[in-house]
Design a protein around this motif. Structure first.
Motif, PDB file in Angstrom:
ATOM      1  N   ILE A   7     -29.668  68.254-139.293  1.00  0.00           N
ATOM      2  CA  ILE A   7     -30.025  66.846-139.180  1.00  0.00           C
ATOM      3  C   ILE A   7     -30.105  66.296-140.598  1.00  0.00           C
ATOM      4  N   ALA A   8     -29.187  65.392-140.929  1.00  0.00           N
ATOM      5  CA  ALA A   8     -29.142  64.800-142.270  1.00  0.00           C
ATOM      6  C   ALA A   8     -29.498  63.327-142.156  1.00  0.00           C
ATOM      7  N   ASP A   9     -30.757  63.022-142.454  1.00  0.00           N
ATOM      8  CA  ASP A   9     -31.256  61.655-142.324  1.00  0.00           C
ATOM      9  C   ASP A   9     -32.451  61.497-143.251  1.00  0.00           C
ATOM     10  N   ASP A  10     -32.590  60.324-143.854  1.00  0.00           N
ATOM     11  CA  ASP A  10     -33.710  60.099-144.780  1.00  0.00           C
ATOM     12  C   ASP A  10     -34.881  59.393-144.103  1.00  0.00           C
ATOM     13  N   GLU A  11     -34.773  59.119-142.809  1.00  0.00           N
ATOM     14  CA  GLU A  11     -35.840  58.434-142.067  1.00  0.00           C
ATOM     15  C   GLU A  11     -36.701  59.482-141.358  1.00  0.00           C
ATOM     16  N   PRO A  12     -37.946  59.710-141.826  1.00  0.00           N
ATOM     17  CA  PRO A  12     -38.779  60.784-141.269  1.00  0.00           C
ATOM     18  C   PRO A  12     -38.950  60.724-139.749  1.00  0.00           C
ATOM     19  N   ASN A  13     -39.113  59.539-139.175  1.00  0.00           N
ATOM     20  CA  ASN A  13     -39.301  59.444-137.721  1.00  0.00           C
ATOM     21  C   ASN A  13     -38.070  59.915-136.953  1.00  0.00           C
ATOM     22  N   LEU A  30     -31.789  72.659-138.953  1.00  0.00           N
ATOM     23  CA  LEU A  30     -31.878  72.548-140.403  1.00  0.00           C
ATOM     24  C   LEU A  30     -32.038  71.062-140.713  1.00  0.00           C
ATOM     25  N   VAL A  31     -32.690  70.739-141.822  1.00  0.00           N
ATOM     26  CA  VAL A  31     -32.906  69.335-142.177  1.00  0.00           C
ATOM     27  C   VAL A  31     -32.509  69.082-143.622  1.00  0.00           C
ATOM     28  N   ALA A  32     -31.835  67.958-143.842  1.00  0.00           N
ATOM     29  CA  ALA A  32     -31.521  67.485-145.193  1.00  0.00           C
ATOM     30  C   ALA A  32     -31.938  66.022-145.267  1.00  0.00           C
ATOM     31  N   ARG A  33     -32.580  65.647-146.386  1.00  0.00           N
ATOM     32  CA  ARG A  33     -33.134  64.291-146.520  1.00  0.00           C
ATOM     33  C   ARG A  33     -32.256  63.337-147.314  1.00  0.00           C
ATOM     34  N   ASP A  34     -31.168  63.842-147.890  1.00  0.00           N
ATOM     35  CA  ASP A  34     -30.232  62.964-148.590  1.00  0.00           C
ATOM     36  C   ASP A  34     -28.846  63.606-148.547  1.00  0.00           C
ATOM     37  N   GLY A  35     -27.853  62.857-149.016  1.00  0.00           N
ATOM     38  CA  GLY A  35     -26.479  63.329-148.914  1.00  0.00           C
ATOM     39  C   GLY A  35     -26.162  64.578-149.717  1.00  0.00           C
ATOM     40  N   VAL A  36     -26.726  64.673-150.912  1.00  0.00           N
ATOM     41  CA  VAL A  36     -26.478  65.855-151.747  1.00  0.00           C
ATOM     42  C   VAL A  36     -27.058  67.098-151.068  1.00  0.00           C
ATOM     43  N   GLU A  37     -28.287  66.978-150.580  1.00  0.00           N
ATOM     44  CA  GLU A  37     -28.926  68.099-149.885  1.00  0.00           C
ATOM     45  C   GLU A  37     -28.136  68.459-148.622  1.00  0.00           C
ATOM     46  N   ALA A  38     -27.616  67.451-147.930  1.00  0.00           N
ATOM     47  CA  ALA A  38     -26.817  67.709-146.727  1.00  0.00           C
ATOM     48  C   ALA A  38     -25.586  68.539-147.062  1.00  0.00           C
ATOM     49  N   LEU A  39     -24.865  68.142-148.100  1.00  0.00           N
ATOM     50  CA  LEU A  39     -23.652  68.857-148.485  1.00  0.00           C
ATOM     51  C   LEU A  39     -23.967  70.285-148.918  1.00  0.00           C
ATOM     52  N   GLU A  40     -25.040  70.459-149.710  1.00  0.00           N
ATOM     53  CA  GLU A  40     -25.440  71.803-150.145  1.00  0.00           C
ATOM     54  C   GLU A  40     -25.807  72.668-148.945  1.00  0.00           C
ATOM     55  N   THR A  41     -26.531  72.088-147.979  1.00  0.00           N
ATOM     56  CA  THR A  41     -26.947  72.844-146.797  1.00  0.00           C
ATOM     57  C   THR A  41     -25.746  73.222-145.933  1.00  0.00           C
ATOM     58  N   ILE A  42     -24.793  72.310-145.790  1.00  0.00           N
ATOM     59  CA  ILE A  42     -23.586  72.606-145.007  1.00  0.00           C
ATOM     60  C   ILE A  42     -22.846  73.787-145.636  1.00  0.00           C
ATOM     61  N   LEU A  51     -25.679  66.220-137.557  1.00  0.00           N
ATOM     62  CA  LEU A  51     -26.028  64.861-137.135  1.00  0.00           C
ATOM     63  C   LEU A  51     -26.252  64.115-138.440  1.00  0.00           C
ATOM     64  N   LEU A  52     -25.332  63.244-138.798  1.00  0.00           N
ATOM     65  CA  LEU A  52     -25.247  62.694-140.143  1.00  0.00           C
ATOM     66  C   LEU A  52     -25.472  61.189-140.158  1.00  0.00           C
ATOM     67  N   ASP A  53     -26.510  60.769-140.872  1.00  0.00           N
ATOM     68  CA  ASP A  53     -26.772  59.339-141.054  1.00  0.00           C
ATOM     69  C   ASP A  53     -25.794  58.790-142.088  1.00  0.00           C
ATOM     70  N   ALA A  54     -25.310  57.564-141.860  1.00  0.00           N
ATOM     71  CA  ALA A  54     -24.351  56.971-142.806  1.00  0.00           C
ATOM     72  C   ALA A  54     -25.025  56.561-144.110  1.00  0.00           C
ATOM     73  N   MET A  55     -26.227  55.986-144.019  1.00  0.00           N
ATOM     74  CA  MET A  55     -26.872  55.433-145.205  1.00  0.00           C
ATOM     75  C   MET A  55     -28.015  56.334-145.667  1.00  0.00           C
ATOM     76  N   MET A  56     -27.719  57.126-146.690  1.00  0.00           N
ATOM     77  CA  MET A  56     -28.717  58.035-147.266  1.00  0.00           C
ATOM     78  C   MET A  56     -28.682  57.923-148.781  1.00  0.00           C
ATOM     79  N   MET A  81     -21.696  61.255-136.600  1.00  0.00           N
ATOM     80  CA  MET A  81     -22.374  60.243-137.413  1.00  0.00           C
ATOM     81  C   MET A  81     -23.325  59.482-136.504  1.00  0.00           C
ATOM     82  N   LEU A  82     -24.554  59.374-136.963  1.00  0.00           N
ATOM     83  CA  LEU A  82     -25.631  58.769-136.183  1.00  0.00           C
ATOM     84  C   LEU A  82     -26.256  57.713-137.070  1.00  0.00           C
ATOM     85  N   THR A  83     -25.952  56.445-136.786  1.00  0.00           N
ATOM     86  CA  THR A  83     -26.306  55.422-137.758  1.00  0.00           C
ATOM     87  C   THR A  83     -26.558  54.063-137.142  1.00  0.00           C
ATOM     88  N   ALA A  84     -27.297  53.247-137.855  1.00  0.00           N
ATOM     89  CA  ALA A  84     -27.544  51.865-137.421  1.00  0.00           C
ATOM     90  C   ALA A  84     -26.337  50.978-137.710  1.00  0.00           C
TER      91      ALA A  84
END
Length: 121
Positions: A7-13, A30-42, A51-56, A81-84
């Protein structure tokens, strides 16, 4: 070992609710709070699905998606991609960056769980 879902999203809720949903479905979360962390975790953990948020912060979801598709070691990772950002141009950009699916927030947890099951089948 269960199936890993990142789950790559910067919104805690969102992270809390998605973590609960994915764990209930039986996935290792697994959780990543920003794009760099998401890429490293992948690259380090090799989740089956992201599950990737567009705006991080640091890297957008679109950037992460393009980087994953360009990396032969992880390019077969499934990306939802899971995004507003729900305009047609945003959806086209997400799918153009290599996302396998695009879901806009707010979303139905039942529909999302079904989509994840389908993508991992």
């Amino acid at each position: 070992m269960g199936t890993k879902v990142l789950i790559a999203d910067d919104e805690p809720n969102i992270v809390v609710s998605l973590s609960f949903l994915m764990k209930r479905e039986g996935y290792d979360v697994l959780v990543a709070r920003d794009g760099v962390e998401a890429l490293e975790t992948i690259r380090a953990e090799r989740p089956r699905l992201v599950l990737l948020d567009a705006m991080m912060p640091r890297l957008t979801g679109f950037d992460v998606c393009e980087a994953v598709r360009a990396d032969e070691n992880v390019r077969d990772t499934r990306i939802l991609m899971l995004t507003a950002k729900g305009r047609d141009s945003d959806i086209a950009r997400g799918l153009g960056a290599g996302a396998d699916a695009y879901v806009t927030k707010p979303f139905s947890t039942r529909d999302l769980a079904a989509r994840v099951r389908d993508m991992l089948a």
